[in-house]
Design a protein around this motif. Structure first.
Motif, PDB file in Angstrom:
ATOM      1  N   LEU A   1      -2.723   9.628  -0.764  1.00  0.00           N
ATOM      2  CA  LEU A   1      -3.839  10.002   0.111  1.00  0.00           C
ATOM      3  C   LEU A   1      -3.579  11.244   0.949  1.00  0.00           C
ATOM      4  O   LEU A   1      -4.460  11.683   1.685  1.00  0.00           O
ATOM      5  CB  LEU A   1      -4.193   8.828   1.031  1.00  0.00           C
ATOM      6  CG  LEU A   1      -4.648   7.544   0.340  1.00  0.00           C
ATOM      7  CD1 LEU A   1      -5.047   6.503   1.374  1.00  0.00           C
ATOM      8  CD2 LEU A   1      -5.810   7.806  -0.619  1.00  0.00           C
TER       9      LEU A   1
ATOM     10  N   THR B   1      -0.039   3.635  -2.820  1.00  0.00           N
ATOM     11  CA  THR B   1      -1.401   4.160  -2.692  1.00  0.00           C
ATOM     12  C   THR B   1      -1.493   5.166  -1.556  1.00  0.00           C
ATOM     13  O   THR B   1      -2.083   6.238  -1.699  1.00  0.00           O
ATOM     14  CB  THR B   1      -2.392   3.009  -2.441  1.00  0.00           C
ATOM     15  OG1 THR B   1      -2.347   2.116  -3.556  1.00  0.00           O
ATOM     16  CG2 THR B   1      -3.808   3.551  -2.281  1.00  0.00           C
ATOM     17  N   LEU B   2      -0.898   4.846  -0.411  1.00  0.00           N
ATOM     18  CA  LEU B   2      -0.954   5.753   0.728  1.00  0.00           C
ATOM     19  C   LEU B   2      -0.304   7.091   0.403  1.00  0.00           C
ATOM     20  O   LEU B   2      -0.739   8.140   0.892  1.00  0.00           O
ATOM     21  CB  LEU B   2      -0.267   5.110   1.941  1.00  0.00           C
ATOM     22  CG  LEU B   2      -0.992   3.919   2.571  1.00  0.00           C
ATOM     23  CD1 LEU B   2      -0.140   3.291   3.653  1.00  0.00           C
ATOM     24  CD2 LEU B   2      -2.342   4.327   3.142  1.00  0.00           C
TER      25      LEU B   2
ATOM     26  N   ILE C   1      -5.465   5.914   7.491  1.00  0.00           N
ATOM     27  CA  ILE C   1      -5.767   4.705   6.732  1.00  0.00           C
ATOM     28  C   ILE C   1      -4.672   3.664   6.906  1.00  0.00           C
ATOM     29  O   ILE C   1      -4.949   2.466   7.081  1.00  0.00           O
ATOM     30  CB  ILE C   1      -5.956   5.042   5.240  1.00  0.00           C
ATOM     31  CG1 ILE C   1      -7.087   6.071   5.065  1.00  0.00           C
ATOM     32  CG2 ILE C   1      -6.240   3.781   4.439  1.00  0.00           C
ATOM     33  CD1 ILE C   1      -8.400   5.669   5.694  1.00  0.00           C
ATOM     34  N   GLY C   2      -3.423   4.096   6.866  1.00  0.00           N
ATOM     35  CA  GLY C   2      -2.327   3.149   7.011  1.00  0.00           C
ATOM     36  C   GLY C   2      -2.385   2.377   8.315  1.00  0.00           C
ATOM     37  O   GLY C   2      -2.058   1.184   8.363  1.00  0.00           O
TER      38      GLY C   2
ATOM     39  N   MET D   1       0.796  -1.218   0.000  1.00  0.00           N
ATOM     40  CA  MET D   1       0.000   0.000   0.000  1.00  0.00           C
ATOM     41  C   MET D   1       0.834   1.275   0.000  1.00  0.00           C
ATOM     42  O   MET D   1       0.287   2.368  -0.008  1.00  0.00           O
ATOM     43  CB  MET D   1      -0.917   0.004   1.223  1.00  0.00           C
ATOM     44  CG  MET D   1      -2.089  -0.956   1.131  1.00  0.00           C
ATOM     45  SD  MET D   1      -3.322  -0.423  -0.088  1.00  0.00           S
ATOM     46  CE  MET D   1      -3.980   1.022   0.731  1.00  0.00           C
ATOM     47  N   ASP D   2       2.146   1.159   0.016  1.00  0.00           N
ATOM     48  CA  ASP D   2       2.971   2.358   0.134  1.00  0.00           C
ATOM     49  C   ASP D   2       2.675   3.373  -0.963  1.00  0.00           C
ATOM     50  O   ASP D   2       2.525   4.580  -0.710  1.00  0.00           O
ATOM     51  CB  ASP D   2       4.463   1.996   0.105  1.00  0.00           C
ATOM     52  CG  ASP D   2       4.896   1.275   1.367  1.00  0.00           C
ATOM     53  OD1 ASP D   2       4.121   1.286   2.347  1.00  0.00           O
ATOM     54  OD2 ASP D   2       5.995   0.703   1.379  1.00  0.00           O
TER      55      ASP D   2
ATOM     56  N   ALA E   1      -3.517   9.620   4.941  1.00  0.00           N
ATOM     57  CA  ALA E   1      -2.723   8.398   4.827  1.00  0.00           C
ATOM     58  C   ALA E   1      -2.366   7.827   6.199  1.00  0.00           C
ATOM     59  O   ALA E   1      -2.334   6.610   6.391  1.00  0.00           O
ATOM     60  CB  ALA E   1      -1.461   8.670   4.022  1.00  0.00           C
ATOM     61  N   LYS E   2      -2.098   8.710   7.178  1.00  0.00           N
ATOM     62  CA  LYS E   2      -1.720   8.239   8.511  1.00  0.00           C
ATOM     63  C   LYS E   2      -2.853   7.446   9.155  1.00  0.00           C
ATOM     64  O   LYS E   2      -2.618   6.436   9.831  1.00  0.00           O
ATOM     65  CB  LYS E   2      -1.357   9.432   9.399  1.00  0.00           C
ATOM     66  CG  LYS E   2      -0.170  10.247   8.903  1.00  0.00           C
ATOM     67  CD  LYS E   2      -0.022  11.516   9.728  1.00  0.00           C
ATOM     68  CE  LYS E   2       1.030  12.442   9.146  1.00  0.00           C
ATOM     69  NZ  LYS E   2       1.101  13.728   9.872  1.00  0.00           N
TER      70      LYS E   2
END
Length: 445
Positions: free
Chosen positions: A283, A279-280, A290-291, A276-277, A287-288
């Motif tokens: 974001l 994709t994040l 969702i990750g 996911m790197d 991103a923080k």
């Protein structure tokens, strides 16, 4: 007519959009810092402020003090059809502490700059408190009842687990929430702009559980100049280092899967949860959040040992903020014990469950329609919150909880970074947007 702390005058003709900014500034100016040990100023002044604003428009709010200064305010609005199940709107008035020297504008000034209201609590969560007050005051001034009863709860102590706020009310005054079946609260309904044709609004339908832990290692005390193969600091430091660097395995829950499917459709590309790197990176500020929902997490946050440089202490302690995904608590605890090893004693400082509900039903439809009416390119999607809220307490009463504090955000704003961060702020336009959405939502709920 009454004078607000910010100097604005409110009358019966003021609309919610017009006073939400002043309400937010007033609340920010009330220092409600929560240090987790009753050493802060407490929430009493904020509770009284909220009660006054509700009483001005005909409600009969009650203040409940669980400990000196630790106060919450609750009120009930009668709906058009009291036979229907009631809706709870809850928000907390406490905030995490802030060091004024680190801020561009004083954290308790409620300063307006760069089209934002600045201050501790601007997004966590005096913005939603202000939006709720603004909508309720406008509706009651104009005689617009909601379709069903609404219970309003402005709560103490959320930032330390809610023991002196939501948990106190649920355990000692459950009758306040009689007939409530659904609730909305913080950290949901905020926007993520995909492109000029699509803006996703993340609705919280799940949140991770928590284990705030104290780790302890006992060793052999002695003189710092001597060899010591049973040094508590060494043993604990190695264990904390292992834990802090550990990568927990990816676990895709139902809510996270739904979010990834929606995101994949929005971005026009398939997403691999194991990779996911890239994709994040797309974001931005979310991103923080969702990750952290792709796996369990354990973050070392405090260390303590020793009292003199030439004395090896007999004990060392650390604190860890542990968060687990819905359905994965047992796996999380087993992983912790394996990583820490047999020498480390682990005990909870505060623990609470994970939550998850489905993204469907009339209340979700009301959220979607209200957002779409104010933002034609809006699409509501479910997501899992990496933290926790007072919803954990209300879930014990069988209340189905969502995070829905609507904000349309500029794409460049690091929204996740605002939570507990320096220079916390909320866009003025976002507050007004939230008032309009909540007003539509109450019509349809």
């Amino acid at each position: 007519m009454s004078e607000s702390l910010s100097g604005a005058t409110t009358t019966g003709t003021v609309r919610g959009e017009d006073e939400v900014v002043d309400l937010c500034r007033d609340l920010i100016r009330i220092d409600t810092s929560n240090y987790g040990d009753h050493s802060g100023p407490g929430e009493r002044a904020a509770a009284e402020y909220v009660a006054e604003k509700l009483a001005e428009v005909g409600l009969e709010p009650k203040i409940f003090e669980s400990h000196k200064g630790r106060a919450s305010t609750v009120a009930r609005i009668e709906g058009e059809d009291p036979s229907r199940p009631a809706l709870l709107i809850h928000g907390h008035t406490d905030v995490v502490p802030a060091n004024a020297e680190d801020w561009t504008h004083h954290p308790f000034s409620g300063e307006i700059a760069d089209d934002c209201v600045w201050g501790r609590g601007a997004v966590d969560m005096k913005d939603m408190d202000a939006m709720t007050l603004a909508v309720v005051r406008d509706r009651l001034r104009s005689g617009r009842k909601p379709p069903r009863d609404i219970v309003l709860a402005f709560l103490a102590d959320e930032e330390a687990g809610g023991v002196y706020g939501a948990r106190h009310l649920v355990d000692n005054h459950p009758g306040l929430f009689e007939g409530v079946t659904e609730a909305i609260g913080e950290v949901g309904g905020f926007s993520f702009t995909v492109n000029e044709q699509l803006r996703l609004y993340l609705i919280e339908t799940a949140q991770k559980g928590m284990h705030w832990m104290r780790l302890t290692v006992d060793g052999t005390a002695g003189h710092g100049s001597m060899t010591n193969n049973d040094n508590a600091i060494t043993e604990l430091s190695e264990a904390v280092g292992r834990l802090g660097r550990h990568k927990f395995p990816v676990r895709v829950t139902k809510t996270v899967r739904s979010f990834l499917d929606e995101l994949s459709d929005a971005l026009g590309t398939p997403l691999d949860p194991e990779n996911m790197d890239e994709t994040l990176a797309k974001l931005g500020g979310i991103a923080k959040i969702i990750g952290a929902t792709l796996q369990n997490t354990a973050a070392p946050t405090m260390l303590n040992a020793g009292y003199k440089v030439n004395v090896i202490p007999g004990q060392a302690t650390a604190h860890v903020d542990g968060r687990f995904l819905p359905g994965l608590e047992d796996e999380f605890l087993a992983d912790l014990d394996r990583i820490l090893g047999p020498r480390v004693k682990r005990e909870d400082v505060h623990a609470d469950k994970a939550l998850e509900t489905s993204f469907d039903g009339a209340l979700v439809d009301a959220m979607q329609s209200a957002l779409k009416a104010e933002d034609p390119i809006a699409r509501a999607v479910p997501y899992c919150l990496s933290g926790g809220t007072d919803a954990k307490s209300f879930d014990d009463l069988g209340i189905r909880c969502f995070g829905f504090a609507p904000l349309r955000l500029p794409p460049e704003l690091d929204f996740a970074g605002m939570f507990h961060g320096v220079d916390e702020r909320v866009p003025v336009d976002g507050l007004k947007f939230g008032v309009r959405v909540l007003d539509r939502f109450l019509d349809a709920c």
